[in-house]
Scaffold this motif. Structure first.
Motif, mmCIF file in Angstrom:
data_model
loop_
_atom_site.group_PDB
_atom_site.id
_atom_site.type_symbol
_atom_site.label_atom_id
_atom_site.label_comp_id
_atom_site.label_asym_id
_atom_site.label_seq_id
_atom_site.Cartn_x
_atom_site.Cartn_y
_atom_site.Cartn_z
ATOM 1 N N VAL A 61 3.473 -1.401 -7.446
ATOM 2 C CA VAL A 61 3.096 -1.319 -8.870
ATOM 3 C C VAL A 61 1.907 -1.109 -9.027
ATOM 4 C CG1 VAL A 61 5.039 -2.787 -9.587
ATOM 5 C CG2 VAL A 61 2.708 -3.810 -9.379
ATOM 6 N N THR A 62 1.415 0.059 -9.792
ATOM 7 C CA THR A 62 -0.069 0.298 -10.187
ATOM 8 C C THR A 62 -0.181 0.085 -11.761
ATOM 9 O OG1 THR A 62 0.064 1.818 -8.338
ATOM 10 C CG2 THR A 62 -1.856 2.105 -10.349
ATOM 11 N N PHE A 63 -1.218 -0.947 -11.982
ATOM 12 C CA PHE A 63 -1.244 -1.290 -13.557
ATOM 13 C C PHE A 63 -1.738 -0.152 -14.225
ATOM 14 C CE2 PHE A 63 -3.542 -3.232 -17.038
ATOM 15 C CZ PHE A 63 -2.835 -4.475 -17.224
ATOM 16 N N ASP A 64 -2.647 0.794 -13.889
ATOM 17 C CA ASP A 64 -3.248 1.663 -14.611
ATOM 18 C C ASP A 64 -3.784 2.475 -13.492
ATOM 19 O OD1 ASP A 64 -4.097 3.148 -16.575
ATOM 20 O OD2 ASP A 64 -5.307 1.521 -17.639
ATOM 21 N N HIS A 65 -4.255 3.888 -13.963
ATOM 22 C CA HIS A 65 -5.071 4.952 -13.045
ATOM 23 C C HIS A 65 -6.245 5.285 -13.540
ATOM 24 C CE1 HIS A 65 -0.397 5.205 -13.146
ATOM 25 N NE2 HIS A 65 -0.806 5.211 -11.924
ATOM 26 N N PHE A 66 -7.261 5.597 -12.527
ATOM 27 C CA PHE A 66 -8.727 6.048 -12.821
ATOM 28 C C PHE A 66 -8.712 7.093 -13.635
ATOM 29 C CE2 PHE A 66 -9.384 3.417 -9.207
ATOM 30 C CZ PHE A 66 -10.163 2.431 -9.540
ATOM 31 N N ASP A 67 -7.599 8.086 -13.499
ATOM 32 C CA ASP A 67 -7.766 9.290 -14.241
ATOM 33 C C ASP A 67 -7.055 8.842 -15.563
ATOM 34 O OD1 ASP A 67 -7.025 11.898 -15.778
ATOM 35 O OD2 ASP A 67 -6.003 12.538 -13.797
ATOM 36 N N ASP A 68 -7.920 8.732 -16.813
ATOM 37 C CA ASP A 68 -7.500 8.287 -18.027
ATOM 38 C C ASP A 68 -6.557 9.071 -18.855
ATOM 39 O OD1 ASP A 68 -9.237 5.958 -17.775
ATOM 40 O OD2 ASP A 68 -10.834 7.100 -18.603
ATOM 41 N N SER A 69 -6.335 10.448 -18.298
ATOM 42 C CA SER A 69 -5.274 11.459 -18.837
ATOM 43 C C SER A 69 -3.869 11.069 -18.259
ATOM 44 C CB SER A 69 -5.752 12.798 -18.686
ATOM 45 O OG SER A 69 -5.518 12.880 -17.217
ATOM 46 N N ASP A 70 -3.968 10.120 -17.249
ATOM 47 C CA ASP A 70 -2.617 9.866 -16.736
ATOM 48 C C ASP A 70 -2.446 8.335 -17.242
ATOM 49 O OD1 ASP A 70 -0.476 9.414 -14.948
ATOM 50 O OD2 ASP A 70 -1.447 9.238 -12.979
ATOM 51 N N ALA A 71 -1.667 8.735 -18.228
ATOM 52 C CA ALA A 71 -1.369 7.404 -19.125
ATOM 53 C C ALA A 71 -0.054 6.654 -18.478
ATOM 54 C CB ALA A 71 -0.670 7.980 -20.664
ATOM 55 N N GLY A 72 -0.258 5.360 -18.676
ATOM 56 C CA GLY A 72 0.907 4.432 -18.247
ATOM 57 C C GLY A 72 0.642 3.770 -17.070
ATOM 58 N N GLY A 73 1.368 2.987 -16.474
ATOM 59 C CA GLY A 73 1.520 2.574 -15.243
ATOM 60 C C GLY A 73 2.400 3.093 -14.160
ATOM 61 N N SER A 74 2.711 2.724 -12.865
ATOM 62 C CA SER A 74 3.484 3.472 -12.216
ATOM 63 C C SER A 74 4.031 2.606 -11.267
ATOM 64 C CB SER A 74 3.061 4.763 -11.722
ATOM 65 O OG SER A 74 1.880 4.498 -10.666
ATOM 66 N N VAL A 75 5.340 2.983 -10.597
ATOM 67 C CA VAL A 75 5.637 2.283 -9.156
ATOM 68 C C VAL A 75 5.519 3.494 -8.134
ATOM 69 C CG1 VAL A 75 7.690 1.359 -7.943
ATOM 70 C CG2 VAL A 75 7.303 0.890 -10.485
ATOM 71 N N ASP A 76 4.577 3.164 -7.114
ATOM 72 C CA ASP A 76 4.364 4.209 -6.271
ATOM 73 C C ASP A 76 5.114 3.930 -5.010
ATOM 74 O OD1 ASP A 76 2.110 5.610 -7.871
ATOM 75 O OD2 ASP A 76 1.220 3.662 -7.431
ATOM 76 N N PHE A 77 5.821 4.836 -4.220
ATOM 77 C CA PHE A 77 6.393 4.527 -2.822
ATOM 78 C C PHE A 77 5.634 5.080 -1.762
ATOM 79 C CE2 PHE A 77 9.298 5.073 -6.465
ATOM 80 C CZ PHE A 77 10.611 3.993 -6.517
ATOM 81 N N TRP A 78 5.759 4.073 -0.640
ATOM 82 C CA TRP A 78 5.085 4.130 0.488
ATOM 83 C C TRP A 78 6.375 4.100 1.369
ATOM 84 C CZ3 TRP A 78 -0.661 3.308 1.328
ATOM 85 C CH2 TRP A 78 -1.257 3.145 0.093
ATOM 86 N N ARG A 79 6.191 4.763 2.691
ATOM 87 C CA ARG A 79 7.060 4.742 3.753
ATOM 88 C C ARG A 79 6.304 4.109 5.110
ATOM 89 N NH1 ARG A 79 6.152 9.092 7.522
ATOM 90 N NH2 ARG A 79 5.042 10.871 6.248
ATOM 91 N N ILE A 80 7.125 3.302 5.850
ATOM 92 C CA ILE A 80 6.579 2.912 7.134
ATOM 93 C C ILE A 80 6.780 3.955 8.203
ATOM 94 C CG2 ILE A 80 7.059 0.675 8.979
ATOM 95 C CD1 ILE A 80 6.066 -0.004 6.198
ATOM 96 N N ALA A 81 5.727 4.472 8.774
ATOM 97 C CA ALA A 81 5.942 5.266 9.859
ATOM 98 C C ALA A 81 5.568 4.870 11.075
ATOM 99 C CB ALA A 81 4.909 6.540 9.531
ATOM 100 N N ARG A 82 6.460 5.323 12.320
ATOM 101 C CA ARG A 82 6.305 4.936 13.725
ATOM 102 C C ARG A 82 6.114 6.201 14.387
ATOM 103 N NH1 ARG A 82 9.718 1.079 11.021
ATOM 104 N NH2 ARG A 82 9.082 -0.996 11.496
ATOM 105 N N ASP A 83 5.658 5.867 15.473
ATOM 106 C CA ASP A 83 5.353 6.761 16.564
ATOM 107 C C ASP A 83 6.504 6.651 17.822
ATOM 108 O OD1 ASP A 83 4.559 8.584 18.797
ATOM 109 O OD2 ASP A 83 2.363 8.009 18.398
ATOM 110 N N SER A 84 7.566 7.952 18.048
ATOM 111 C CA SER A 84 8.236 7.628 19.133
ATOM 112 C C SER A 84 7.763 7.389 20.335
ATOM 113 C CB SER A 84 9.142 8.999 18.990
ATOM 114 O OG SER A 84 8.638 9.935 19.176
ATOM 115 N N LEU A 85 6.423 7.936 20.768
ATOM 116 C CA LEU A 85 5.964 7.818 22.019
ATOM 117 C C LEU A 85 4.799 6.779 22.214
ATOM 118 C CD1 LEU A 85 4.974 11.700 22.515
ATOM 119 C CD2 LEU A 85 7.053 10.668 23.179
ATOM 120 N N ASP A 86 4.747 5.892 21.279
ATOM 121 C CA ASP A 86 4.132 4.812 21.201
ATOM 122 C C ASP A 86 4.773 3.663 20.204
ATOM 123 O OD1 ASP A 86 2.201 2.661 20.866
ATOM 124 O OD2 ASP A 86 0.386 4.030 20.456
ATOM 125 N N ALA A 87 5.614 2.876 20.997
ATOM 126 C CA ALA A 87 6.288 1.829 20.059
ATOM 127 C C ALA A 87 5.719 0.818 19.535
ATOM 128 C CB ALA A 87 7.334 1.268 21.355
#
Length: 417
Positions: free
Chosen positions: A366-392
């Motif tokens: 969750v992001t409470f607010d944004h530094f860009d004041d024109s970007d009103a409201g908060g948000s739920v931001d999505f991240w992914r877990i990334a792995r390297d098939s050649l480096d376990a």
């Protein structure tokens, strides 16, 4: 992106700008306090939030909402009440201590509705639901009702809270802050986080419905400075506690806090000379600054903290960091050992909560607010877990381009599987 689960449930405090913590200025009103539900399963760009007005406050640990194990109900506590209903200039000191507990039916993910409002005890800090879904634990701030009793219990049946119960907490000194009481994933065991002393203790809830009692289990464990919340690992063998290192000898108490930490405590680590249960701190790792949010992946192998850094300071404060961050760790389920992976900075203000998806391959923040004041409201931001098939051994946390806009001020969030 294939974020697994039924829904994300979160609450937003619309009453204040993040910088109100520092200068006391609540800023202009933006919407109303709300509980939001984000149904999952649609393509990522089609995800959206469905909301209902529910009073809540960001001024406390990010555990102001909890859901029942069946995912049907959400329970929300109100630490501070809402700001005065006018357009005058208001300050943080204008907010009155809250006492409301709301039960929200979220079984229809697109139409959440409040089914009960209870006037509880003054200034609740956190809420937790037991594994059976029939009991609610609420920690109370010592500046409110916690000055007389630190913990309130409620029976919960058919979507309704019963009368409040305040059993005596073994070994607790009134005036100390029980900042979070968290139920074990499979039993009526509570982990109690003592912010005042930097301690973790455990009590079992006994007695009968309406006449509950508490019994201490094992020793108190010294954790670290300014602990904020606790999370059990999925198998219930360890408890993780974040530490913010706020305190009176740091200028501004928290505006100049150093990096924080997360520790791992093993339950039933051994026996004392008298045969009593002994718990033990087994591992520690360093986080970013002010790691308020804490989450563990469903398989118990990864841990993440959401770090405020100093993103919440007024824009003209030279101490501000123009970023927040997420810290990622590996966790050995057998030993409880933590291994820090890295910190990942991003462009957002005051992220207080985060949740892994049901697969453990994605993370919502969750992001409470944004530094860009024109970007009103908060948000739920999505991240992914990334792995390297050649480096376990390699694992990375990568921010995706996907997010869901919500009411400004999201601060507590849980996944409904």
């Amino acid at each position: 992106m294939d974020f697994k689960g039924r829904a994300l449930v979160l609450v937003s405090d619309a009453d204040m700008l993040a910088s109100a913590y520092v200068n006391g200025e609540l800023g202009p009103r933006e919407g109303t306090d709300a509980l939001s539900v984000i149904p999952l399963g649609a393509p990522p760009r089609e995800l959206k939030a469905f909301s209902v007005p529910v009073s809540n406050s960001v001024a406390g640990p990010p555990v102001a909402v909890a859901t029942t194990p069946d995912g049907r109900f959400a329970i929300v506590v109100e630490t501070f009440g809402q700001r005065p209903d006018n357009n005058e200039r208001h300050h943080f000191g204008d907010l009155k201590h809250g006492n409301q507990i709301a039960v929200v039916d979220v079984s229809d993910l697109q139409r959440p509705r409040v089914v009960q409002r209870v006037t509880g005890l003054e200034r609740p800090d956190s809420v937790s639901v037991n594994a059976a879904g029939n009991m609610i634990a609420v920690a109370l701030n010592p500046q409110g009702a916690g000055g007389k009793t630190p913990l309130a219990l409620y029976e919960f049946r058919d979507g309704r809270l019963g009368p409040v119960q305040t059993p005596q907490v073994p070994g607790w000194a009134l005036g100390e802050r029980l900042i979070h009481a968290e139920f074990h994933p499979s039993s009526n065991l509570l982990a109690l986080v003592n912010e005042t002393r930097g301690e973790l203790s455990f009590v079992t809830v006994g007695g009968s419905p309406g006449a509950r009692t508490l019994e201490a289990l094992g020793n108190k464990v010294q954790v670290e400075r300014a602990p904020y919340m606790a999370r059990f690992t999925p198998d219930g063998r360890h408890v993780l506690v974040n530490a913010l290192y706020w305190g009176p000898d740091i200028q501004g108490t928290w505006n100049e806090a150093p990096r924080g930490s997360v520790v791992s405590v093993r339950l039933h680590a051994g026996k004392g000379a008298d045969g009593s249960t002994r718990h033990a701190l087994v591992s520690r790792a360093v986080t970013g600054v002010s790691p308020e949010g804490l989450a563990i992946s469903p398989d118990g192998k990864l841990v993440a903290t959401a770090n405020l850094e100093r993103s919440f300071l007024p824009y003209d404060d030279p101490r501000i960091t123009w970023y927040s961050s997420v810290s990622l760790f590996r966790l050995d389920q057998d030993t409880g050992q933590l291994q820090r992976v890295a910190d990942y900075a991003y462009d957002g203000i005051l992220p207080e909560a985060l949740a892994f998806d049901a697969s453990g391959n994605y993370l919502a923040v969750v992001t409470f607010d944004h530094f860009d004041d024109s970007d009103a409201g908060g948000s739920v931001d999505f991240w992914r877990i990334a792995r390297d098939s050649l480096d376990a051994h390699r694992v990375e946390l990568v921010m995706t381009p996907y997010r869901v806009k919500v009411q400004r001020g999201p601060h507590s969030m849980v996944l409904v599987r």
